[in-house]
Design a protein around this motif. Structure first.
Motif, PDB file in Angstrom:
ATOM      1  N   SER A  39       1.224  -1.953   0.025  1.00 19.78           N
ATOM      2  CA  SER A  39      -0.090  -0.549  -0.188  1.00 19.78           C
ATOM      3  C   SER A  39       0.510   0.755   0.099  1.00 19.78           C
ATOM      4  CB  SER A  39      -0.890   0.102   1.112  1.00 19.78           C
ATOM      5  OG  SER A  39      -1.675   1.185   1.327  1.00 19.78           O
ATOM      6  N   LYS A  40       0.600   2.063  -0.900  1.00 21.34           N
ATOM      7  CA  LYS A  40       0.720   3.571  -0.663  1.00 21.34           C
ATOM      8  C   LYS A  40      -0.192   4.418  -0.500  1.00 21.34           C
ATOM      9  CE  LYS A  40       4.463   2.215  -4.379  1.00 21.34           C
ATOM     10  NZ  LYS A  40       4.728   2.599  -6.247  1.00 21.34           N
ATOM     11  N   ASP A  41      -1.246   3.946  -0.007  1.00 19.23           N
ATOM     12  CA  ASP A  41      -2.325   5.135   0.832  1.00 19.23           C
ATOM     13  C   ASP A  41      -2.031   5.464   2.479  1.00 19.23           C
ATOM     14  OD1 ASP A  41      -5.223   5.778  -0.800  1.00 19.23           O
ATOM     15  OD2 ASP A  41      -4.930   4.532   1.139  1.00 19.23           O
ATOM     16  N   GLU A  42      -2.208   6.503   2.480  1.00 18.90           N
ATOM     17  CA  GLU A  42      -1.970   6.971   3.898  1.00 18.90           C
ATOM     18  C   GLU A  42      -3.135   6.437   4.313  1.00 18.90           C
ATOM     19  OE1 GLU A  42      -0.733  11.206   3.944  1.00 18.90           O
ATOM     20  OE2 GLU A  42      -2.040  11.143   6.586  1.00 18.90           O
TER      21      GLU A  42
ATOM     22  N   ILE B 164      -3.105   2.472   5.279  1.00 17.92           N
ATOM     23  CA  ILE B 164      -1.906   2.163   5.467  1.00 17.92           C
ATOM     24  C   ILE B 164      -2.249   2.139   7.690  1.00 17.92           C
ATOM     25  CG2 ILE B 164       0.344   2.675   6.547  1.00 17.92           C
ATOM     26  CD1 ILE B 164       0.925   3.701   3.551  1.00 17.92           C
ATOM     27  N   LYS B 165      -3.016   3.280   7.731  1.00 20.97           N
ATOM     28  CA  LYS B 165      -3.192   3.643   8.667  1.00 20.97           C
ATOM     29  C   LYS B 165      -3.717   2.338   9.667  1.00 20.97           C
ATOM     30  CE  LYS B 165      -1.602   8.576   9.563  1.00 20.97           C
ATOM     31  NZ  LYS B 165      -2.471   9.962   9.559  1.00 20.97           N
TER      32      LYS B 165
ATOM     33  N   GLU C 174       0.165   4.588  15.601  1.00 18.89           N
ATOM     34  CA  GLU C 174       0.363   5.732  14.765  1.00 18.89           C
ATOM     35  C   GLU C 174       1.520   6.808  14.817  1.00 18.89           C
ATOM     36  OE1 GLU C 174      -3.277   8.258  14.108  1.00 18.89           O
ATOM     37  OE2 GLU C 174      -2.554   8.939  13.631  1.00 18.89           O
TER      38      GLU C 174
ATOM     39  N   PHE D  34       3.940   5.205  11.839  1.00 19.80           N
ATOM     40  CA  PHE D  34       3.896   5.645  10.961  1.00 19.80           C
ATOM     41  C   PHE D  34       4.525   6.169   9.717  1.00 19.80           C
ATOM     42  CE2 PHE D  34       1.653   7.861   7.656  1.00 19.80           C
ATOM     43  CZ  PHE D  34       1.124   7.865   6.421  1.00 19.80           C
ATOM     44  N   ASN D  35       4.584   5.716   8.389  1.00 18.14           N
ATOM     45  CA  ASN D  35       5.297   6.215   6.545  1.00 18.14           C
ATOM     46  C   ASN D  35       5.028   6.427   6.204  1.00 18.14           C
ATOM     47  OD1 ASN D  35       7.498   5.694   4.817  1.00 18.14           O
ATOM     48  ND2 ASN D  35       8.499   5.706   6.917  1.00 18.14           N
ATOM     49  N   LYS D  36       5.290   6.894   5.493  1.00 17.25           N
ATOM     50  CA  LYS D  36       4.402   7.089   3.754  1.00 17.25           C
ATOM     51  C   LYS D  36       4.341   6.095   3.330  1.00 17.25           C
ATOM     52  CE  LYS D  36       3.621  12.180   4.053  1.00 17.25           C
ATOM     53  NZ  LYS D  36       4.171  13.173   3.011  1.00 17.25           N
ATOM     54  N   LYS D  37       5.172   5.069   3.010  1.00 16.98           N
ATOM     55  CA  LYS D  37       5.152   4.272   2.549  1.00 16.98           C
ATOM     56  C   LYS D  37       5.341   3.061   3.656  1.00 16.98           C
ATOM     57  CE  LYS D  37       8.803   5.947  -0.827  1.00 16.98           C
ATOM     58  NZ  LYS D  37      10.092   5.100  -0.831  1.00 16.98           N
TER      59      LYS D  37
ATOM     60  N   LYS E 281       7.541   0.210   4.791  1.00 16.89           N
ATOM     61  CA  LYS E 281       9.022   0.479   5.102  1.00 16.89           C
ATOM     62  C   LYS E 281       8.422   0.142   6.564  1.00 16.89           C
ATOM     63  CE  LYS E 281      12.137   3.138   3.340  1.00 16.89           C
ATOM     64  NZ  LYS E 281      13.497   2.898   3.317  1.00 16.89           N
TER      65      LYS E 281
END
Length: 369
Positions: free
Chosen positions: A201-204, A207-208, A218, A221-224, A227
């Motif tokens: 996933s690359k969707d924030e 991912i959250k 939380e 959290f990393n945008k990627k 990671k």
């Protein structure tokens, strides 16, 4: 002014000649897995040419690249061996120290074995079993990640023996360790849907949401999502089930002989050389063999590399000639002496590509794979 410049040039020439004269042999550092192959090439090279036998030190892939990247000059290594490809961050570190032209040579393939003593039954594992046995955090009954509770292999998979989980493996500086977590641990983590989705996933928002389902704070959290996934998949438990056994793979083999209940992690070449003492576990239905590694069906296999400092060619005697030996058919060919030592040869087209890079001293233009 001209006199000052002339003096400076003369001093530099004198210094350069003195530096060149300060070392008359090649110095090589790096991977413990590539070490036995490089050593055989070095011995052949020393016997068959006018040059001295290169000095080789087993420092691990990460340690070798650090030494290699420290600078240009006789006090720094000429070549480093690696059981994984150089990273972009390492190329940058090299450049900061003036090591700007690096020749990359893939030399063959190796498989990573999980092996035990022949005194015990052979293990048949999946990458999911390996992840559940060795990860620091694993999915609990409600899907949230928990500290690894498993004590025996039977806890991980009822089909496995009720033997204590005890795995001897390489330290974080080892390329074998890097490849093991990337291929075996990540492969196993992807058996869980939420972790697999997190990796891709690359969707924030997604991912959250996945992090919340997995019980990850939380703050992690990393945008990627990749990671965050890697932080979970690469995390090895530190409660004694995984024992760091140093860079000496021979020592792991010795410990397996004295402890038939333990498993060890090391390169295929060591398994091949010690086939009278230890046996490789099947992973995802395939045993580590020459054929399963070369055809890619064995899940935990990897390429092996040698990196050469171009600035040292011509200054330190014999580097070009040593690499010509390493990339000759008699060494890395299908019937070459490195295959006899356990290295899996590359297809002819790959050999031709890297032999050409050696012959023309073509520097690496790094692109992440």
């Amino acid at each position: 002014m001209k006199k000052i410049l002339a003096s400076a040039v003369l001093a530099a020439l004198v210094s350069g000649n003195a530096a060149a004269a300060a070392r008359d042999h090649i110095e090589i550092v790096g991977s413990s897995t590539v070490y036995p192959f490089a050593t055989v090439v070095a011995e052949q090279f020393g016997k068959s040419t006018k040059f001295k036998t290169p000095k080789i030190e087993s420092t691990g892939s990460g340690g070798g690249l650090k030494l290699f990247c420290k600078g240009v000059g006789v006090e720094y290594a000429d070549i480093t061996n690696a059981s994984r490809r150089i990273k972009g961050s390492e190329v940058e570190n090299c450049a900061k120290s003036g090591v700007k032209e690096i020749i990359e040579v893939k030399v063959g393939y190796d498989g990573i074995a999980m092996a035990n003593s022949k005194k015990s039954p052979q293990f048949e594992l999946t990458t999911k079993d390996i992840f559940l046995a060795l990860a620091k955090l694993v999915p609990g009954p409600d899907g949230k990640l928990i500290e690894n509770p498993y004590k025996t292999w039977k806890d991980v998979n009822p089909a496995l023996p009720a033997m204590k989980i005890e795995v001897l493996g390489p330290p974080p500086t080892s390329g074998t360790r890097d490849a093991f977590v990337e291929l075996a641990m990540e492969g196993g983590a992807k058996a869980f849907d939420d972790l697999k989705k997190l990796r891709g996933s690359k969707d924030e928002a997604e991912i959250k949401s996945l992090m919340a389902k997995l019980g990850l704070p939380e703050s992690a959290f990393n945008k990627k999502g990749k990671k965050v996934f890697q932080a979970v998949a690469h995390g090895i438990r530190e409660d004694g089930a995984f024992i760091e056994a140093g860079e000496n793979d021979n020592l792991i083999v010795q410990k397996l002989e004295s402890n038939p209940n333990a498993l060890g992690v090391f390169g295929f070449s060591f398994l091949d050389q010690n086939a009278d003492k230890v046996q490789g576990s099947k992973i995802n239905g395939k045993a580590p063999t020459f054929d399963t590694i070369s055809d890619g069906s064995y899940a935990v296999s990897r390429p092996l590399y040698v990196y050469v400092k171009k600035a040292h060619i011509g200054s330190i005697p014999g580097i070009a000639e040593f690499m010509a030996e390493f990339t000759s058919d008699k060494a890395w060919g299908d019937e070459g002496y490195l295959a006899d030592k356990g290295m899996i040869p590359m297809p002819k087209a790959e050999r031709a590509k890297f032999a050409d890079a050696v012959k023309n001293q073509t520097p690496l233009v790094f692109k992440a794979e």
